[in-house]
Scaffold this motif. Structure first.
Motif, mmCIF file in Angstrom:
data_model
loop_
_atom_site.group_PDB
_atom_site.id
_atom_site.type_symbol
_atom_site.label_atom_id
_atom_site.label_comp_id
_atom_site.label_asym_id
_atom_site.label_seq_id
_atom_site.Cartn_x
_atom_site.Cartn_y
_atom_site.Cartn_z
ATOM 1 N N UNK A 1 0.835 -1.195 0.000
ATOM 2 C CA UNK A 1 0.000 0.000 0.000
ATOM 3 C C UNK A 1 0.871 1.246 0.000
ATOM 4 N N UNK A 2 0.437 2.229 -0.769
ATOM 5 C CA UNK A 2 1.171 3.497 -0.831
ATOM 6 C C UNK A 2 0.633 4.461 0.227
ATOM 7 N N UNK A 3 1.523 5.151 0.919
ATOM 8 C CA UNK A 3 1.154 6.179 1.892
ATOM 9 C C UNK A 3 1.909 7.454 1.559
ATOM 10 N N UNK A 4 1.370 8.594 1.961
ATOM 11 C CA UNK A 4 2.035 9.862 1.688
ATOM 12 C C UNK A 4 3.280 10.043 2.539
ATOM 13 N N UNK A 5 3.172 9.675 3.821
ATOM 14 C CA UNK A 5 4.297 9.849 4.742
ATOM 15 C C UNK A 5 4.385 8.645 5.673
ATOM 16 N N UNK A 6 5.515 7.987 5.671
ATOM 17 C CA UNK A 6 5.701 6.853 6.571
ATOM 18 C C UNK A 6 5.652 7.281 8.030
ATOM 19 N N UNK A 7 6.030 8.508 8.307
ATOM 20 C CA UNK A 7 6.047 8.990 9.689
ATOM 21 C C UNK A 7 4.669 8.946 10.319
ATOM 22 N N UNK A 8 3.613 9.000 9.485
ATOM 23 C CA UNK A 8 2.249 8.940 10.018
ATOM 24 C C UNK A 8 1.909 7.558 10.571
ATOM 25 N N UNK A 9 2.663 6.535 10.136
ATOM 26 C CA UNK A 9 2.370 5.162 10.556
ATOM 27 C C UNK A 9 3.284 4.685 11.664
ATOM 28 N N UNK A 10 4.464 5.253 11.776
ATOM 29 C CA UNK A 10 5.429 4.770 12.755
ATOM 30 C C UNK A 10 4.879 4.893 14.165
ATOM 31 N N UNK A 11 4.986 3.824 14.910
ATOM 32 C CA UNK A 11 4.509 3.822 16.296
ATOM 33 C C UNK A 11 3.059 3.422 16.438
ATOM 34 N N UNK A 12 2.306 3.312 15.328
ATOM 35 C CA UNK A 12 0.902 2.931 15.409
ATOM 36 C C UNK A 12 0.775 1.421 15.531
ATOM 37 N N UNK A 13 -0.145 0.991 16.388
ATOM 38 C CA UNK A 13 -0.417 -0.433 16.514
ATOM 39 C C UNK A 13 -1.916 -0.673 16.670
ATOM 40 N N UNK A 14 -2.731 0.096 15.942
ATOM 41 C CA UNK A 14 -4.170 -0.060 16.033
ATOM 42 C C UNK A 14 -4.652 -1.279 15.276
ATOM 43 N N UNK A 15 -5.951 -1.488 15.300
ATOM 44 C CA UNK A 15 -6.547 -2.600 14.582
ATOM 45 C C UNK A 15 -6.334 -2.419 13.090
ATOM 46 N N UNK A 16 -6.026 -3.502 12.411
ATOM 47 C CA UNK A 16 -5.875 -3.460 10.959
ATOM 48 C C UNK A 16 -6.895 -4.359 10.301
ATOM 49 N N UNK A 17 -7.444 -3.912 9.183
ATOM 50 C CA UNK A 17 -8.438 -4.682 8.441
ATOM 51 C C UNK A 17 -8.145 -4.557 6.952
ATOM 52 N N UNK A 18 -8.199 -5.668 6.261
ATOM 53 C CA UNK A 18 -8.130 -5.678 4.797
ATOM 54 C C UNK A 18 -9.369 -6.393 4.279
ATOM 55 N N UNK A 19 -10.147 -5.687 3.449
ATOM 56 C CA UNK A 19 -11.343 -6.241 2.819
ATOM 57 C C UNK A 19 -11.130 -6.186 1.311
ATOM 58 N N UNK A 20 -11.080 -7.341 0.687
ATOM 59 C CA UNK A 20 -10.708 -7.453 -0.726
ATOM 60 C C UNK A 20 -11.807 -8.218 -1.458
ATOM 61 N N UNK A 21 -12.472 -7.552 -2.392
ATOM 62 C CA UNK A 21 -13.520 -8.177 -3.200
ATOM 63 C C UNK A 21 -13.022 -8.296 -4.635
ATOM 64 N N UNK A 22 -12.962 -9.521 -5.160
ATOM 65 C CA UNK A 22 -12.427 -9.781 -6.488
ATOM 66 C C UNK A 22 -13.518 -10.388 -7.370
ATOM 67 N N UNK A 23 -13.794 -9.737 -8.481
ATOM 68 C CA UNK A 23 -14.830 -10.216 -9.387
ATOM 69 C C UNK A 23 -14.399 -11.460 -10.142
#
Length: 285
Positions: A216-238
């Protein structure tokens, strides 16, 4: 404008998040907090200026209540509030038949006492099933892949950072339901670099080859560093045999309690226009 006065029932993590959110809301007011009799008589932090009570009847002008108690106590607390003709919002976490029975009991109580209730106003049950239904409505034929990665810890990864066009990268891993390792890689890209090229290069690296890897692309990695919240990936493939290939992907990192509090406040704003009985939470309720 007169604010709708809302009581918060319970002051665990969810109750505190709801109370804090009510303080900042332009339409809703915090009437006070109801805690069990053995709890401290004053509230923490900026909540100190608000009333604290052992029963909702001790609070003035309460028009609605947010039920923020453990699931095994939620039904009894909700019924007591409905009996007092106080509209409620609740988000108790049940599944399957237990969830259906819980909602049916609240619908019966709310209808009997001529008051409205919103049930399932949280993340799950709540918004997550709505997102899954929306994905499956938009792509009626296909496969839905869903993964949770709670508390995912991110670390710097040289394998991804050395890919041409990548300014920096963070990665996290967790074990899927079948025991296989799954990788989540977040990249900050140089200007003009295509994400698809980076995804292909990372997937070909020996570190990630043969294992499920989402990039996944993010604008700034610094926004993610230190975060440990819940993560969810929802992927729908036709799976359509003709026409364009269709896919929808939701990748999210968030604090579950904060999201649930925001959803409960959204639900309580809708209570005044709802008929009596219990209503399942929906974005367009």
């Amino acid at each position: 404008m007169t604010k709708l006065q809302v009581a918060v029932i319970g002051l665990g993590r969810l109750g505190r998040a709801c109370a804090e959110a009510l303080i900042l809301d332009s339409e809703l007011g915090l009437a006070g907090v109801v805690r069990h009799s053995g709890a401290p008589g004053t509230l923490p932090g900026r909540l100190q200026r608000f009333p604290v009570a052992s029963h909702v009847r001790e609070l003035a002008d309460v028009k609605a209540a947010l039920v923020c108690v453990p699931a095994d106590a939620a039904l009894g607390v909700a019924r007591e509030l409905l009996q007092a003709r106080i509209a409620i919002v609740e988000c108790a976490c049940f599944e399957g038949k237990a969830l259906e029975a819980h909602h049916a009991a609240l619908d019966e109580a709310a209808d009997h006492h001529h008051v409205a209730a919103v049930v399932g106003a949280g993340w799950d049950p709540g918004v997550l099933p709505l997102l899954r239904s929306a994905f499956e409505m938009l792509i009626p034929r296909g496969q839905t892949l869903f993964h949770r990665h709670p508390g995912l810890s991110l670390h710097h990864t040289a394998a991804a950072a050395h890919v041409r066009g990548v300014k920096g990268a963070l990665a996290g891993e967790y074990s899927g339901e079948n025991g296989s390792t799954q990788h989540y890689v977040y990249v900050e890209l140089e200007r003009g670099v295509e994400l698809a090229q980076v995804q292909a290069a990372i997937a070909a690296d020996p570190l990630f080859a043969g294992e499920v890897t989402q990039v996944f692309q993010v604008e700034r990695l610094s926004d993610l560093e230190g975060e440990e919240g819940l993560g969810v990936v929802l992927d729908r493939r036709g799976s359509a045999t003709n026409g364009p290939h269709e896919s929808l992907l939701l990748e999210s990192r968030f604090d579950h309690t904060t999201f649930s509090a925001r959803i409960m406040l959204d639900a309580v704003r809708k209570l005044p226009r709802l008929r009596r009985g219990a209503h399942r939470y929906a974005l367009g309720l």
